[in-house]
Design a protein around this motif. Structure first.
Motif, PDB file in Angstrom:
ATOM      1  N   TYR A 194       0.813  -1.209   0.000  1.00  0.00           N
ATOM      2  CA  TYR A 194       0.000   0.000   0.000  1.00  0.00           C
ATOM      3  C   TYR A 194       0.847   1.260   0.000  1.00  0.00           C
ATOM      4  O   TYR A 194       0.359   2.329  -0.313  1.00  0.00           O
ATOM      5  N   GLY A 195       2.108   1.140   0.344  1.00  0.00           N
ATOM      6  CA  GLY A 195       3.029   2.267   0.246  1.00  0.00           C
ATOM      7  C   GLY A 195       3.116   3.110   1.505  1.00  0.00           C
ATOM      8  O   GLY A 195       2.327   2.984   2.430  1.00  0.00           O
ATOM      9  N   ALA A 196       4.111   3.989   1.498  1.00  0.00           N
ATOM     10  CA  ALA A 196       4.294   4.924   2.608  1.00  0.00           C
ATOM     11  C   ALA A 196       3.108   5.875   2.645  1.00  0.00           C
ATOM     12  O   ALA A 196       2.606   6.293   1.612  1.00  0.00           O
ATOM     13  N   GLY A 197       2.666   6.196   3.827  1.00  0.00           N
ATOM     14  CA  GLY A 197       1.529   7.107   3.952  1.00  0.00           C
ATOM     15  C   GLY A 197       0.197   6.463   3.652  1.00  0.00           C
ATOM     16  O   GLY A 197      -0.799   7.150   3.413  1.00  0.00           O
ATOM     17  N   ALA A 198       0.133   5.117   3.650  1.00  0.00           N
ATOM     18  CA  ALA A 198      -1.122   4.418   3.360  1.00  0.00           C
ATOM     19  C   ALA A 198      -2.169   4.759   4.412  1.00  0.00           C
ATOM     20  O   ALA A 198      -1.847   5.028   5.568  1.00  0.00           O
ATOM     21  N   LYS A 199      -3.419   4.754   4.001  1.00  0.00           N
ATOM     22  CA  LYS A 199      -4.544   5.070   4.889  1.00  0.00           C
ATOM     23  C   LYS A 199      -5.603   3.984   4.776  1.00  0.00           C
ATOM     24  O   LYS A 199      -5.747   3.326   3.752  1.00  0.00           O
ATOM     25  N   VAL A 200      -6.349   3.824   5.867  1.00  0.00           N
ATOM     26  CA  VAL A 200      -7.514   2.954   5.891  1.00  0.00           C
ATOM     27  C   VAL A 200      -8.730   3.850   6.071  1.00  0.00           C
ATOM     28  O   VAL A 200      -8.695   4.804   6.847  1.00  0.00           O
ATOM     29  N   GLU A 201      -9.780   3.580   5.322  1.00  0.00           N
ATOM     30  CA  GLU A 201     -11.018   4.347   5.444  1.00  0.00           C
ATOM     31  C   GLU A 201     -11.958   3.588   6.373  1.00  0.00           C
ATOM     32  O   GLU A 201     -12.296   2.432   6.107  1.00  0.00           O
ATOM     33  N   ILE A 202     -12.332   4.236   7.462  1.00  0.00           N
ATOM     34  CA  ILE A 202     -13.188   3.612   8.469  1.00  0.00           C
ATOM     35  C   ILE A 202     -14.510   4.370   8.524  1.00  0.00           C
ATOM     36  O   ILE A 202     -14.522   5.594   8.570  1.00  0.00           O
ATOM     37  N   ASP A 230      -8.112   5.105  -1.038  1.00  0.00           N
ATOM     38  CA  ASP A 230      -7.453   5.676  -2.219  1.00  0.00           C
ATOM     39  C   ASP A 230      -6.646   4.684  -3.046  1.00  0.00           C
ATOM     40  O   ASP A 230      -5.725   5.069  -3.757  1.00  0.00           O
ATOM     41  N   VAL A 231      -6.966   3.404  -2.951  1.00  0.00           N
ATOM     42  CA  VAL A 231      -6.393   2.382  -3.837  1.00  0.00           C
ATOM     43  C   VAL A 231      -7.507   1.418  -4.193  1.00  0.00           C
ATOM     44  O   VAL A 231      -8.474   1.283  -3.443  1.00  0.00           O
ATOM     45  N   ASP A 232      -7.383   0.745  -5.323  1.00  0.00           N
ATOM     46  CA  ASP A 232      -8.335  -0.300  -5.660  1.00  0.00           C
ATOM     47  C   ASP A 232      -7.817  -1.567  -4.987  1.00  0.00           C
ATOM     48  O   ASP A 232      -7.008  -2.294  -5.533  1.00  0.00           O
ATOM     49  N   TRP A 233      -8.274  -1.809  -3.760  1.00  0.00           N
ATOM     50  CA  TRP A 233      -7.764  -2.897  -2.940  1.00  0.00           C
ATOM     51  C   TRP A 233      -8.359  -4.243  -3.295  1.00  0.00           C
ATOM     52  O   TRP A 233      -7.898  -5.269  -2.843  1.00  0.00           O
ATOM     53  N   CYS A 234      -9.367  -4.271  -4.098  1.00  0.00           N
ATOM     54  CA  CYS A 234     -10.108  -5.506  -4.354  1.00  0.00           C
ATOM     55  C   CYS A 234      -9.452  -6.309  -5.473  1.00  0.00           C
ATOM     56  O   CYS A 234      -9.724  -6.097  -6.636  1.00  0.00           O
ATOM     57  N   ASP A 235      -8.603  -7.235  -5.102  1.00  0.00           N
ATOM     58  CA  ASP A 235      -7.875  -8.054  -6.076  1.00  0.00           C
ATOM     59  C   ASP A 235      -8.520  -9.418  -6.279  1.00  0.00           C
ATOM     60  O   ASP A 235      -7.853 -10.418  -6.379  1.00  0.00           O
ATOM     61  N   ASP A 236      -9.838  -9.486  -6.323  1.00  0.00           N
ATOM     62  CA  ASP A 236     -10.502 -10.778  -6.471  1.00  0.00           C
ATOM     63  C   ASP A 236     -10.701 -11.174  -7.930  1.00  0.00           C
ATOM     64  O   ASP A 236     -11.290 -12.187  -8.219  1.00  0.00           O
ATOM     65  N   THR A 237     -10.198 -10.375  -8.845  1.00  0.00           N
ATOM     66  CA  THR A 237     -10.430 -10.651 -10.262  1.00  0.00           C
ATOM     67  C   THR A 237      -9.359 -11.547 -10.878  1.00  0.00           C
ATOM     68  O   THR A 237      -9.452 -11.917 -12.030  1.00  0.00           O
ATOM     69  N   GLY A 238      -8.321 -11.886 -10.104  1.00  0.00           N
ATOM     70  CA  GLY A 238      -7.258 -12.731 -10.635  1.00  0.00           C
ATOM     71  C   GLY A 238      -6.119 -11.936 -11.231  1.00  0.00           C
ATOM     72  O   GLY A 238      -5.150 -12.501 -11.697  1.00  0.00           O
ATOM     73  N   ASN A 243      -3.595  -8.298 -10.624  1.00  0.00           N
ATOM     74  CA  ASN A 243      -3.201  -7.294  -9.646  1.00  0.00           C
ATOM     75  C   ASN A 243      -3.728  -5.959 -10.132  1.00  0.00           C
ATOM     76  O   ASN A 243      -3.233  -5.390 -11.085  1.00  0.00           O
ATOM     77  N   ASN A 244      -4.763  -5.427  -9.476  1.00  0.00           N
ATOM     78  CA  ASN A 244      -5.384  -4.199  -9.965  1.00  0.00           C
ATOM     79  C   ASN A 244      -5.235  -3.046  -8.981  1.00  0.00           C
ATOM     80  O   ASN A 244      -6.081  -2.174  -8.920  1.00  0.00           O
ATOM     81  N   ARG A 245      -4.162  -3.047  -8.196  1.00  0.00           N
ATOM     82  CA  ARG A 245      -3.926  -1.914  -7.307  1.00  0.00           C
ATOM     83  C   ARG A 245      -3.554  -0.705  -8.155  1.00  0.00           C
ATOM     84  O   ARG A 245      -2.657  -0.754  -8.980  1.00  0.00           O
ATOM     85  N   LEU A 246      -4.258   0.384  -7.968  1.00  0.00           N
ATOM     86  CA  LEU A 246      -4.054   1.583  -8.776  1.00  0.00           C
ATOM     87  C   LEU A 246      -3.713   2.747  -7.863  1.00  0.00           C
ATOM     88  O   LEU A 246      -4.565   3.564  -7.543  1.00  0.00           O
ATOM     89  N   LYS A 247      -2.491   2.834  -7.418  1.00  0.00           N
ATOM     90  CA  LYS A 247      -2.097   3.904  -6.514  1.00  0.00           C
ATOM     91  C   LYS A 247      -2.133   5.248  -7.225  1.00  0.00           C
ATOM     92  O   LYS A 247      -1.813   5.368  -8.399  1.00  0.00           O
ATOM     93  N   ASP A 248      -2.536   6.254  -6.475  1.00  0.00           N
ATOM     94  CA  ASP A 248      -2.519   7.640  -6.931  1.00  0.00           C
ATOM     95  C   ASP A 248      -3.412   7.896  -8.147  1.00  0.00           C
ATOM     96  O   ASP A 248      -3.140   8.779  -8.945  1.00  0.00           O
ATOM     97  N   ASP A 264      -9.900   8.479 -10.199  1.00  0.00           N
ATOM     98  CA  ASP A 264     -11.215   7.873 -10.410  1.00  0.00           C
ATOM     99  C   ASP A 264     -11.122   6.358 -10.289  1.00  0.00           C
ATOM    100  O   ASP A 264     -11.243   5.630 -11.261  1.00  0.00           O
ATOM    101  N   ILE A 265     -10.923   5.887  -9.059  1.00  0.00           N
ATOM    102  CA  ILE A 265     -10.788   4.457  -8.841  1.00  0.00           C
ATOM    103  C   ILE A 265     -12.171   3.825  -8.852  1.00  0.00           C
ATOM    104  O   ILE A 265     -13.086   4.290  -8.199  1.00  0.00           O
ATOM    105  N   GLU A 266     -12.296   2.764  -9.614  1.00  0.00           N
ATOM    106  CA  GLU A 266     -13.551   2.043  -9.682  1.00  0.00           C
ATOM    107  C   GLU A 266     -13.322   0.662  -9.093  1.00  0.00           C
ATOM    108  O   GLU A 266     -12.528  -0.115  -9.621  1.00  0.00           O
ATOM    109  N   ARG A 267     -13.985   0.361  -7.977  1.00  0.00           N
ATOM    110  CA  ARG A 267     -13.789  -0.914  -7.300  1.00  0.00           C
ATOM    111  C   ARG A 267     -14.322  -2.042  -8.170  1.00  0.00           C
ATOM    112  O   ARG A 267     -15.309  -1.892  -8.860  1.00  0.00           O
TER     113      ARG A 267
END
Length: 160
Positions: A71-79, A125-133, A135-140, A143-146
């Protein structure tokens, strides 16, 4: 020599040559992005208790992932915390480690009425959902679409 005795016409040999190149090329692997790590879901989060009273503190946390989410330096979790009627009590971003680990303390408002709260937590702020098979992490990206994942939710009962 047996196959070449059967295939005497030039068009038959060309057809055989086409398949001799195509089949090994398609068998080299399914990974179209060999330089990226494999898919990695965020670690599952939890709440320190399943029931709380008004004024109590609840810890929302996740351990480090067993894979490498990067997730990189400065990563955040949305709660987010919402009542059963949909009223948002909390919508914030908190610090998260590169490996997905985090810990956040939430104090249930003293005015909270008995009921069930929905607690959600997911990398921000990342597309964390990698269930598609893939690697779809899109840092920075703005317009991230889950993909097809649902936001994980834990229930927290507020009792008297």
């Amino acid at each position: 020599m047996g196959i070449f005795r059967v295939l005497r016409k030039p068009s038959q040999l060309a057809f055989l040559g086409f398949w001799a190149v195509l089949v090994p090329a398609t068998m080299t692997g399914c990974n179209s992005t060999p330089d990226l790590p494999p898919p990695c879901m965020p670690p599952s989060f939890s709440t320190s208790v399943s029931e709380a009273r008004a004024g109590d503190s609840v810890i929302i946390s996740a351990p480090a992932a067993t894979c490498n989410p990067s997730y990189g330096a400065g990563a955040k979790v949305e709660i987010s915390i919402s009542t059963d009627s949909g009223e948002k009590l909390l919508d914030t971003k908190a610090a998260m480690e590169d490996n997905g680990a985090f810990e956040y303390s939430y104090r249930v408002p003293k005015t909270a009425k008995p009921g069930v709260l929905s607690v959600s937590a997911a990398p921000a702020d990342v597309d964390w959902c990698d269930d598609t098979g893939t690697n779809n992490r899109l840092k920075d990206e703005s317009d991230i679409e889950r993909t097809s994942c649902e936001i994980p939710v834990r229930l927290l009962a507020i009792v008297d």
